[in-house]
Write an enzyme that holds these catalytic residues in place. Structure first.
Site, PDB file in Angstrom:
ATOM      1  N   LYS A  15       0.918  -1.248  -0.003  1.00 48.32           N
ATOM      2  CA  LYS A  15       0.026   0.033   0.053  1.00 48.32           C
ATOM      3  C   LYS A  15       0.956   1.057   0.104  1.00 48.32           C
ATOM      4  CE  LYS A  15      -2.072   0.823   4.083  1.00 48.32           C
ATOM      5  NZ  LYS A  15      -1.376   1.727   4.635  1.00 48.32           N
ATOM      6  N   ARG A  90      -8.550   5.329  10.260  1.00 50.85           N
ATOM      7  CA  ARG A  90      -8.414   3.904  10.755  1.00 50.85           C
ATOM      8  C   ARG A  90      -9.384   3.484  11.409  1.00 50.85           C
ATOM      9  NH1 ARG A  90      -2.704   3.637   9.824  1.00 50.85           N
ATOM     10  NH2 ARG A  90      -1.508   2.577  11.190  1.00 50.85           N
ATOM     11  N   ARG A 128      11.965 -11.896   3.931  1.00 53.27           N
ATOM     12  CA  ARG A 128      12.678 -10.617   4.206  1.00 53.27           C
ATOM     13  C   ARG A 128      14.024 -11.147   4.987  1.00 53.27           C
ATOM     14  NH1 ARG A 128       8.737  -6.251   6.857  1.00 53.27           N
ATOM     15  NH2 ARG A 128       7.490  -5.914   5.030  1.00 53.27           N
ATOM     16  N   ARG A 161      14.246 -10.487  10.867  1.00 48.64           N
ATOM     17  CA  ARG A 161      13.604  -9.363  11.932  1.00 48.64           C
ATOM     18  C   ARG A 161      12.743 -10.383  12.808  1.00 48.64           C
ATOM     19  NH1 ARG A 161      11.421  -4.186   9.403  1.00 48.64           N
ATOM     20  NH2 ARG A 161       9.802  -4.772  11.023  1.00 48.64           N
ATOM     21  N   ARG A 172      -0.626  -9.437  13.156  1.00 48.84           N
ATOM     22  CA  ARG A 172      -0.931  -7.843  12.714  1.00 48.84           C
ATOM     23  C   ARG A 172      -1.926  -7.897  11.751  1.00 48.84           C
ATOM     24  NH1 ARG A 172       4.844  -6.628  10.750  1.00 48.84           N
ATOM     25  NH2 ARG A 172       3.983  -4.973   9.619  1.00 48.84           N
TER      26      ARG A 172
HETATM   27  P1  AMP Z   1       1.754   3.264   9.862  1.00 47.43           P
HETATM   28  O1  AMP Z   1       2.902   3.972   9.554  1.00 47.43           O
HETATM   29  O2  AMP Z   1       0.630   3.914   9.270  1.00 47.43           O
HETATM   30  O3  AMP Z   1       1.693   1.929  10.359  1.00 47.43           O
HETATM   31  O4  AMP Z   1       1.427   4.060  11.477  1.00 47.43           O
HETATM   32  C1  AMP Z   1       2.324   3.882  12.671  1.00 47.43           C
HETATM   33  C2  AMP Z   1       1.732   4.151  13.904  1.00 47.43           C
HETATM   34  O5  AMP Z   1       1.289   5.409  13.693  1.00 47.43           O
HETATM   35  C3  AMP Z   1       0.330   3.225  14.291  1.00 47.43           C
HETATM   36  O6  AMP Z   1       0.807   2.257  14.576  1.00 47.43           O
HETATM   37  C4  AMP Z   1      -0.402   4.300  15.126  1.00 47.43           C
HETATM   38  O7  AMP Z   1       0.305   4.317  16.353  1.00 47.43           O
HETATM   39  C5  AMP Z   1      -0.009   5.729  14.590  1.00 47.43           C
HETATM   40  N1  AMP Z   1      -1.228   5.939  13.467  1.00 47.43           N
HETATM   41  C6  AMP Z   1      -0.987   6.312  12.235  1.00 47.43           C
HETATM   42  N2  AMP Z   1      -1.853   6.503  11.724  1.00 47.43           N
HETATM   43  C7  AMP Z   1      -2.858   6.451  12.466  1.00 47.43           C
HETATM   44  C8  AMP Z   1      -4.330   6.723  12.735  1.00 47.43           C
HETATM   45  N3  AMP Z   1      -4.978   7.186  11.573  1.00 47.43           N
HETATM   46  N4  AMP Z   1      -4.892   6.987  13.704  1.00 47.43           N
HETATM   47  C9  AMP Z   1      -4.210   6.384  14.986  1.00 47.43           C
HETATM   48  N5  AMP Z   1      -3.241   6.017  15.010  1.00 47.43           N
HETATM   49  C10 AMP Z   1      -2.334   6.110  13.707  1.00 47.43           C
END
Ligand code: AMP
Length: 218
Positions: A15, A90, A128, A161, A172
Site C-alpha cells: 500500500k 483507521r 525478508r 527480523r 498484525r
Molecule cells: P503506520 O506507519 O501507518 O503503520 O502508523 C504507525 C503508527 O502511527 C500506528 O501504529 C499508530 O500508532 C499511529 N497511527 C498512524 N495513523 C494513525 C491513525 N489514522 N489513527 C491512529 N493512529 C495512527
C-alpha cells in the site's frame, strides 16, 4: 472536483509503495499519518512526546489528535488538486470526521482497497532478510542476495527480523482486519466511490497502472 484517494490495505500489501508511486504520477501530495507522527516524535515536539509510547506499543493514537493533524494538513494549498491518504482514516470516527473536512475543502472521497491474499503476504514478509552489520535489506523472492543468504556488501550472514515471523505477521493481519472491516462497511453504506484492486501479482508499476485505469472511470 479533485479527488482525495483513501488507500486501504493490510501490512505487506504494498500500500505504501503504491501511494508513493501514484502521488508521483498524479502530481498530488502523499499524506501518511504514520510518517507525520514519526516526524513529530523525531523532532521531540509536545505532540511527539504524547504519542511516542502509544506508537511504540503499536496502539492507535487518539482520534482527536490525528483528526486535528489531518484537518490542518488538508487545509494546505497543495491539497487543492487532490491528495492520497495513507494510514488515515483507521476508525469509523475518523472516517466521519474526514467526510466533513473533505466536503468543506471540495474534495471527493475515492476509496482504493488493495487486497492481497494473506498467504502471499506471509510468504513475502517471511522472505525478508537483513544484514546485521550494515542494515541492507533483501528479499529472498523479489530481491535476493548474490550469494546464498549473505550480504552483497560485506558477506555477513543475513538474519530475519524478530517481527517478520509467521505468527507475528498473522497477528498484525488480524489486528488490521478488526480495525478495517468497520471502515469498509462505513464506505459501503455511504455508497462512496470504492475500488478493489488485487495486489497479488505483478510488479509495483503494473499494479499502479491497474489502479490508474480504475481511477479514470471514477
Ligand atoms: P503506520 O506507519 O501507518 O503503520 O502508523 C504507525 C503508527 O502511527 C500506528 O501504529 C499508530 O500508532 C499511529 N497511527 C498512524 N495513523 C494513525 C491513525 N489514522 N489513527 C491512529 N493512529 C495512527
Amino acid at each position: 472536483m479533485s479527488d482525495a484517494l483513501i488507500f486501504l490495505g493490510p501490512p505487506g500489501s504494498g500500500k505504501g509503495t503504491q501511494a508513493v508511486l501514484l502521488a508521483e504520477r498524479l502530481g498530488i501530495p502523499h499524506i501518511s499519518t504514520g510518517d507525520i507522527l514519526r516526524e513529530q516524535v523525531a523532532a521531540g515536539t509536545e505532540l511527539g512526546r504524547r504519542v511516542q509510547a502509544i506508537m511504540s506499543r503499536g496502539d492507535l493514537v487518539p482520534d482527536e489528535l490525528v483528526n486535528e493533524i489531518m484537518e490542518q494538513r488538508l487545509a494546505q494549498p497543495d491539497c487543492a488538486r487532490g491528495c492520497i491518504l495513507d494510514g488515515y482514516p483507521r476508525t469509523t470516527a475518523q472516517a466521519e470526521f474526514l467526510a466533513g473536512v473533505l466536503e468543506q475543502r471540495g474534495l471527493r472521497p475515492v476509496v482504493v482497497n488493495l487486497t492481497v491474499d494473506y498467504n502471499v503476504i506471509v510468504a513475502r514478509i517471511t522472505a525478508r532478510r537483513q544484514c546485521p552489520a550494515c542494515g541492507a535489506s533483501y528479499n529472498l523472492i523479489t530481491n535476493p542476495p548474490r550469494e546464498d543468504e549473505r550480504c552483497d556488501r560485506d558477506g555477513t550472514p543475513l538474519v530475519t527480523r524478530a517481527d517478520d515471523t509467521e505468527p507475528v505477521i498473522r497477528q498484525r493481519l488480524e489486528a488490521y482486519e478488526r480495525q478495517t472491516l468497520p471502515l469498509l462497511d462505513y464506505y459501503r453504506r455511504k455508497a462512496a466511490r470504492f475500488f478493489e484492486v488485487s495486489g497479488d501479482q505483478g510488479a509495483p508499476e503494473e499494479i499502479a497502472q491497474r489502479i490508474l485505469a480504475l481511477l479514470r472511470q471514477a
